[in-house]
Write a protein that holds these residues in place. Structure first.
Motif, PDB file in Angstrom:
ATOM      1  N   ALA A  93       0.744   9.364 -52.642  1.00  0.00           N
ATOM      2  CA  ALA A  93       1.431  10.524 -52.078  1.00  0.00           C
ATOM      3  C   ALA A  93       0.693  11.060 -50.862  1.00  0.00           C
ATOM      4  CB  ALA A  93       1.565  11.612 -53.139  1.00  0.00           C
ATOM      5  N   ALA A  94      -0.640  11.085 -50.924  1.00  0.00           N
ATOM      6  CA  ALA A  94      -1.430  11.579 -49.797  1.00  0.00           C
ATOM      7  C   ALA A  94      -1.311  10.657 -48.587  1.00  0.00           C
ATOM      8  CB  ALA A  94      -2.892  11.722 -50.215  1.00  0.00           C
ATOM      9  N   MET A  95      -1.274   9.346 -48.832  1.00  0.00           N
ATOM     10  CA  MET A  95      -1.190   8.390 -47.725  1.00  0.00           C
ATOM     11  C   MET A  95       0.181   8.389 -47.074  1.00  0.00           C
ATOM     12  SD  MET A  95      -3.426   5.138 -49.089  1.00  0.00           S
ATOM     13  CE  MET A  95      -3.485   4.406 -47.458  1.00  0.00           C
ATOM     14  N   PRO A  98       1.924  11.979 -44.119  1.00  0.00           N
ATOM     15  CA  PRO A  98       2.211  12.111 -42.685  1.00  0.00           C
ATOM     16  C   PRO A  98       3.660  11.857 -42.299  1.00  0.00           C
ATOM     17  CG  PRO A  98       0.137  10.974 -42.999  1.00  0.00           C
ATOM     18  CD  PRO A  98       0.758  11.111 -44.367  1.00  0.00           C
ATOM     19  N   LEU A  99       4.453  11.252 -43.178  1.00  0.00           N
ATOM     20  CA  LEU A  99       5.879  11.091 -42.875  1.00  0.00           C
ATOM     21  C   LEU A  99       6.553  12.437 -42.629  1.00  0.00           C
ATOM     22  CD1 LEU A  99       7.037   8.336 -45.408  1.00  0.00           C
ATOM     23  CD2 LEU A  99       7.036   8.176 -42.919  1.00  0.00           C
ATOM     24  N   ALA A 100       5.998  13.497 -43.227  1.00  0.00           N
ATOM     25  CA  ALA A 100       6.595  14.825 -43.079  1.00  0.00           C
ATOM     26  C   ALA A 100       6.102  15.553 -41.838  1.00  0.00           C
ATOM     27  CB  ALA A 100       6.284  15.672 -44.325  1.00  0.00           C
ATOM     28  N   VAL A 105       2.091  17.802 -34.540  1.00  0.00           N
ATOM     29  CA  VAL A 105       1.122  18.158 -35.579  1.00  0.00           C
ATOM     30  C   VAL A 105       0.079  17.056 -35.718  1.00  0.00           C
ATOM     31  CG1 VAL A 105       0.830  18.622 -38.041  1.00  0.00           C
ATOM     32  CG2 VAL A 105       2.780  19.594 -36.810  1.00  0.00           C
ATOM     33  N   VAL A 106       0.506  15.798 -35.674  1.00  0.00           N
ATOM     34  CA  VAL A 106      -0.437  14.684 -35.735  1.00  0.00           C
ATOM     35  C   VAL A 106      -1.409  14.752 -34.563  1.00  0.00           C
ATOM     36  CG1 VAL A 106      -0.666  12.176 -35.649  1.00  0.00           C
ATOM     37  CG2 VAL A 106       1.167  13.211 -36.992  1.00  0.00           C
ATOM     38  N   ALA A 139      -8.115   5.794 -27.137  1.00  0.00           N
ATOM     39  CA  ALA A 139      -8.567   5.684 -28.526  1.00  0.00           C
ATOM     40  C   ALA A 139      -7.974   6.790 -29.379  1.00  0.00           C
ATOM     41  CB  ALA A 139     -10.096   5.720 -28.579  1.00  0.00           C
ATOM     42  N   GLY A 140      -7.964   8.011 -28.853  1.00  0.00           N
ATOM     43  CA  GLY A 140      -7.379   9.118 -29.599  1.00  0.00           C
ATOM     44  C   GLY A 140      -5.892   8.959 -29.792  1.00  0.00           C
ATOM     45  N   LEU A 141      -5.203   8.466 -28.748  1.00  0.00           N
ATOM     46  CA  LEU A 141      -3.764   8.259 -28.862  1.00  0.00           C
ATOM     47  C   LEU A 141      -3.454   7.181 -29.892  1.00  0.00           C
ATOM     48  CD1 LEU A 141      -1.071   9.204 -27.671  1.00  0.00           C
ATOM     49  CD2 LEU A 141      -1.259   7.373 -25.979  1.00  0.00           C
ATOM     50  N   CYS A 142      -4.246   6.098 -29.887  1.00  0.00           N
ATOM     51  CA  CYS A 142      -4.058   5.044 -30.891  1.00  0.00           C
ATOM     52  C   CYS A 142      -4.317   5.583 -32.295  1.00  0.00           C
ATOM     53  CB  CYS A 142      -4.989   3.872 -30.604  1.00  0.00           C
ATOM     54  SG  CYS A 142      -4.464   2.798 -29.258  1.00  0.00           S
ATOM     55  N   MET A 143      -5.329   6.429 -32.434  1.00  0.00           N
ATOM     56  CA  MET A 143      -5.632   7.013 -33.733  1.00  0.00           C
ATOM     57  C   MET A 143      -4.448   7.826 -34.240  1.00  0.00           C
ATOM     58  SD  MET A 143      -8.612   9.747 -34.760  1.00  0.00           S
ATOM     59  CE  MET A 143      -9.940   8.623 -34.374  1.00  0.00           C
ATOM     60  N   GLY A 144      -3.853   8.624 -33.372  1.00  0.00           N
ATOM     61  CA  GLY A 144      -2.691   9.409 -33.776  1.00  0.00           C
ATOM     62  C   GLY A 144      -1.510   8.541 -34.154  1.00  0.00           C
ATOM     63  N   TYR A 145      -1.264   7.488 -33.383  1.00  0.00           N
ATOM     64  CA  TYR A 145      -0.151   6.600 -33.678  1.00  0.00           C
ATOM     65  C   TYR A 145      -0.367   5.845 -34.996  1.00  0.00           C
ATOM     66  CZ  TYR A 145       1.879   7.188 -29.004  1.00  0.00           C
ATOM     67  OH  TYR A 145       2.467   7.695 -27.871  1.00  0.00           O
ATOM     68  N   VAL A 146      -1.603   5.392 -35.225  1.00  0.00           N
ATOM     69  CA  VAL A 146      -1.897   4.682 -36.476  1.00  0.00           C
ATOM     70  C   VAL A 146      -1.693   5.609 -37.664  1.00  0.00           C
ATOM     71  CG1 VAL A 146      -3.750   3.624 -37.832  1.00  0.00           C
ATOM     72  CG2 VAL A 146      -3.438   2.981 -35.442  1.00  0.00           C
ATOM     73  N   TYR A 147      -2.200   6.829 -37.550  1.00  0.00           N
ATOM     74  CA  TYR A 147      -2.048   7.801 -38.633  1.00  0.00           C
ATOM     75  C   TYR A 147      -0.575   8.057 -38.927  1.00  0.00           C
ATOM     76  CZ  TYR A 147      -2.454  12.216 -41.181  1.00  0.00           C
ATOM     77  OH  TYR A 147      -2.355  13.206 -42.124  1.00  0.00           O
ATOM     78  N   PHE A 148       0.225   8.108 -37.874  1.00  0.00           N
ATOM     79  CA  PHE A 148       1.654   8.375 -38.021  1.00  0.00           C
ATOM     80  C   PHE A 148       2.413   7.162 -38.570  1.00  0.00           C
ATOM     81  CE2 PHE A 148       6.000   8.939 -36.324  1.00  0.00           C
ATOM     82  CZ  PHE A 148       6.259  10.231 -36.776  1.00  0.00           C
TER      83      PHE A 148
END
Length: 270
Positions: A93-95, A98-100, A105-106, A139-148
């Motif tokens: 559920a935690a993983m 981020p769908l929400a 926000v990401v 790097a930060g943009l990739c991090m946000g996209y990966v998280y999303f």
């Protein structure tokens, strides 16, 4: 089913698809050619150095995002599907939480992690190191996209891993296959359609993502931000429309190629 009944059942979907996709895309296509450059506006994305650089930056970020997302999601997805332990449901559920989250926000979460006052910087300065700031870089943009992207990808991988036949892995081990050979020759081929489909969705989403880029891309130019600038700052509506249509075509091409390669339906990302 009678032909007339079939057409009546198909009519609502056809009307909805026409009203909310075909007509807007057709309108966007013709607006893109309404400027001073005419139809040549559609060539600007490859003939103009700034637009072309933004296109390649966008594609590179999307490609790196896709590779990292698939690597993380494949390992985690197969593990979570095959192991039952206390707290597993809460972890899944935690993983997928981020769908929400909207992209903005990401982006703010990445800033709080790797920005000027981010947690990573605080840890480094605590031990006497220099504060790293990479939230506003590629790097930060990739991090946000990966998280999303991880949530939707990991759910697809888990669904595919559930259908893998463990007897094939046991047979491979009985013939002397190493763990890496089992992964390479049994697990990955079994996950191939899911990996291609999930990768295409991840790539297309990263190509067109705006909210996260709007928050983080202050020093870099990706195509969604260039389109936003053309529309709001320069009032160049025709060029913004041409670039938007071209960007949509790139995303559609990625999904079409994945559909053909995977042999299964590639659903649109939410």
């Amino acid at each position: 089913m009678p032909r007339r009944q079939f057409l009546l059942l198909l009519l609502p979907a056809a009307l909805f698809f026409s009203a909310f996709f075909l007509l807007p895309m057709a309108r966007l296509f013709f607006i893109g050619a309404s400027g001073e450059s005419g139809w040549l506006a559609y060539l600007a994305i490859v003939t103009d150095a700034n637009y072309f650089r933004a296109l390649w930056t966008t594609l590179a970020v999307a490609a790196v995002t896709t590779v990292l997302t698939l690597a993380i999601s494949s390992i985690a997805g197969v593990f979570l599907e095959r192991h039952r332990f206390p707290g597993r449901a809460a972890l899944v559920a935690a993983m997928t939480l981020p769908l929400a989250f909207p992209g903005v926000v990401v982006g703010f979460m990445v800033i709080m992690l790797a920005g000027r006052q981010g947690i990573i910087g605080e840890v480094f300065t605590m031990f006497g190191g220099e504060r790293p700031i990479f939230a506003y870089s590629l790097a930060g943009l990739c991090m946000g996209y990966v998280y999303f992207s991880i949530p939707r990808t990991i759910l697809t991988i888990m669904a595919a891993a559930e259908k893998l036949d463990p007897r094939l892995e046991e047979a491979a081990r009985s013939f002397g296959a190493t763990p890496w050979q089992v992964v390479r020759d049994v697990i990955l081929p079994g996950l191939r359609p899911a990996l291609i489909s999930a990768g295409a969705i991840c790539f297309a989403t990263a190509v067109g993502a705006f909210g996260t880029a709007f928050t983080l891309a202050t020093r870099i130019e990706v195509l969604p931000m260039v389109i936003y600038t053309e529309f709001t700052m320069s009032a160049n509506i025709a060029m913004a429309a041409a670039l938007s249509f071209s960007l949509g075509a790139v995303a559609w091409l990625a999904l079409a190629v994945a559909r053909s390669a995977s042999g299964s339906t590639v659903a649109a990302a939410g």
